[in-house]
Design a protein around this motif. Structure first.
Motif, PDB file in Angstrom:
ATOM      1  N   ALA A   1       0.824  -1.204   0.000  1.00 39.12           N
ATOM      2  CA  ALA A   1       0.000   0.000   0.000  1.00 39.12           C
ATOM      3  C   ALA A   1       0.860   1.256   0.000  1.00 39.12           C
ATOM      4  CB  ALA A   1      -0.921   0.002   1.216  1.00 39.12           C
ATOM      5  N   LEU A   2       0.397   2.276  -0.717  1.00 45.15           N
ATOM      6  CA  LEU A   2       1.167   3.521  -0.805  1.00 45.15           C
ATOM      7  C   LEU A   2       1.424   4.133   0.566  1.00 45.15           C
ATOM      8  CD1 LEU A   2      -0.306   5.344  -3.949  1.00 45.15           C
ATOM      9  CD2 LEU A   2       1.870   4.144  -3.745  1.00 45.15           C
ATOM     10  N   TYR A   3       0.441   4.009   1.478  1.00 47.35           N
ATOM     11  CA  TYR A   3       0.654   4.644   2.790  1.00 47.35           C
ATOM     12  C   TYR A   3       1.819   4.012   3.551  1.00 47.35           C
ATOM     13  CZ  TYR A   3      -2.124   0.772   4.793  1.00 47.35           C
ATOM     14  OH  TYR A   3      -2.595  -0.459   5.163  1.00 47.35           O
ATOM     15  N   GLU A   4       2.120   2.747   3.231  1.00 45.36           N
ATOM     16  CA  GLU A   4       3.274   2.108   3.883  1.00 45.36           C
ATOM     17  C   GLU A   4       4.577   2.752   3.421  1.00 45.36           C
ATOM     18  OE1 GLU A   4       3.109  -2.266   4.372  1.00 45.36           O
ATOM     19  OE2 GLU A   4       1.293  -2.144   3.153  1.00 45.36           O
ATOM     20  N   TYR A   5       4.660   3.073   2.128  1.00 45.95           N
ATOM     21  CA  TYR A   5       5.831   3.797   1.626  1.00 45.95           C
ATOM     22  C   TYR A   5       5.901   5.184   2.248  1.00 45.95           C
ATOM     23  CZ  TYR A   5       6.235   0.256  -2.100  1.00 45.95           C
ATOM     24  OH  TYR A   5       6.376  -0.918  -2.805  1.00 45.95           O
ATOM     25  N   ALA A   6       4.727   5.853   2.312  1.00 45.35           N
ATOM     26  CA  ALA A   6       4.684   7.216   2.839  1.00 45.35           C
ATOM     27  C   ALA A   6       5.197   7.272   4.272  1.00 45.35           C
ATOM     28  CB  ALA A   6       3.263   7.771   2.752  1.00 45.35           C
TER      29      ALA A   6
END
Length: 303
Positions: A136-141
């Motif tokens: 998920a993108l939020y994990e990268y963020a």
């Protein structure tokens, strides 16, 4: 359309209109509701962020077969923008990125909102559940990693200005699937030259379903267990916008077994219809003048 939820033995089928509270995840609210209704199978039709509240349609049993219809449907939201402050997440839960003076009037706000009505391009936020290489993108963020995202075309059907107060503006937004209200709020803030983030977000509608008759999980828990099934809307609530076709007993049995059948009605090639015998059978499609099963539901008796 049917008037009651369906039961197949001990199975529970139907649609629960849940009013998700601020601070709870959609999955946590779903699982609590599933347990309280004693349903074996459940899903929801569109995630709400923990900071958001409002309508979370919970689909139980056979209703889960029609979740895509709600996922593809328009949504409506009420939101409050805090002007002059931008955050990492685009909402009140993020870290402050910038502070700017707010020098806007009502005309400027209405003009800025009008610029975003219609088809627009949106870049999905990093703090979202979109996947990149299975993550998920939020994990990268959260790790401080920025992933390049492609803009997506969405349709903002309507933006209504509800209230303007010092440093904030409240809006009602009706939009197509895939719209990020946080991104819309940020973009409106930039159009005003001061920046903005969401301080509140509440979903009020999803397709034909409205928050007006939704109930909280706490209220369900407070009810006697034997009364809870009465909260469920029938499965065919989700397909009420399709043309109705009724079959006689013999045709209904063949249709239920996956066979195309003769049916009364104006056959429009390729049209999807909701099909009934003594109860709701599922969706069918006109093919060469016959009703072809498209998505069937397990047979049930009235609860």
């Amino acid at each position: 359309m049917g008037r009651a939820s369906r039961r197949r033995g001990d199975a529970v089928d139907g649609v629960l209109l849940l009013d998700k509270p601020h601070g709870a995840s959609s999955n946590a609210a779903l699982q609590r509701a599933r347990r309280l209704l004693n349903a074996a199978k459940a899903g929801h039709a569109g995630t709400l962020d923990p900071m958001a509240s409002g309508l979370l349609p919970v689909l139980l049993g056979e209703a889960t077969k029609f979740s895509q219809l709600l996922l593809d449907a328009d949504k409506a939201y009420e939101t409050t923008l805090s002007l002059g402050v931008t955050t990492t997440t685009g909402d009140v839960e993020g870290e402050v990125l910038s502070r700017r003076e707010v020098m806007v009037d009502e005309d400027a706000i209405r003009s800025a909102c009008a610029r975003f009505v219609g088809e627009i391009e949106q870049v999905p936020p990093m703090y979202s559940a979109l996947k990149h290489q299975g993550k998920a993108l939020y994990e990268y963020a959260r790790q401080g990693v920025e992933i390049e995202r492609k803009a997506r075309r969405v349709n903002i059907r309507e933006i209504e200005v509800l209230e303007i107060a010092p440093g904030s503006v409240s809006l009602r937004v009706r939009c197509s699937k895939g719209t990020y209200i946080r991104t819309l709020g940020q973009d409106i803030g930039e159009a005003l030259g001061c920046g903005a983030h969401l301080s509140a977000l509440r979903r009020t509608a999803a397709g034909p379903l409205s928050l007006d008759t939704a109930i909280t999980v706490d209220a369900i828990e407070a009810m006697p267990a034997e009364q809870r099934s009465g909260l469920l809307l029938p499965v065919d609530t989700l397909v009420a916008h399709f043309t109705e076709v009724r079959l006689d007993v013999a045709a209904a049995e063949r249709f239920r077994l996956g066979q195309a059948v003769e049916a009364e009605g104006h056959a429009i090639e390729g049209e999807t219809c909701r099909v009934y015998g003594e109860s709701f059978l599922g969706l069918g499609q006109w093919r060469a003048g016959r009703m072809q099963p498209q998505r069937l539901v397990a047979q049930a008796q009235e609860a």
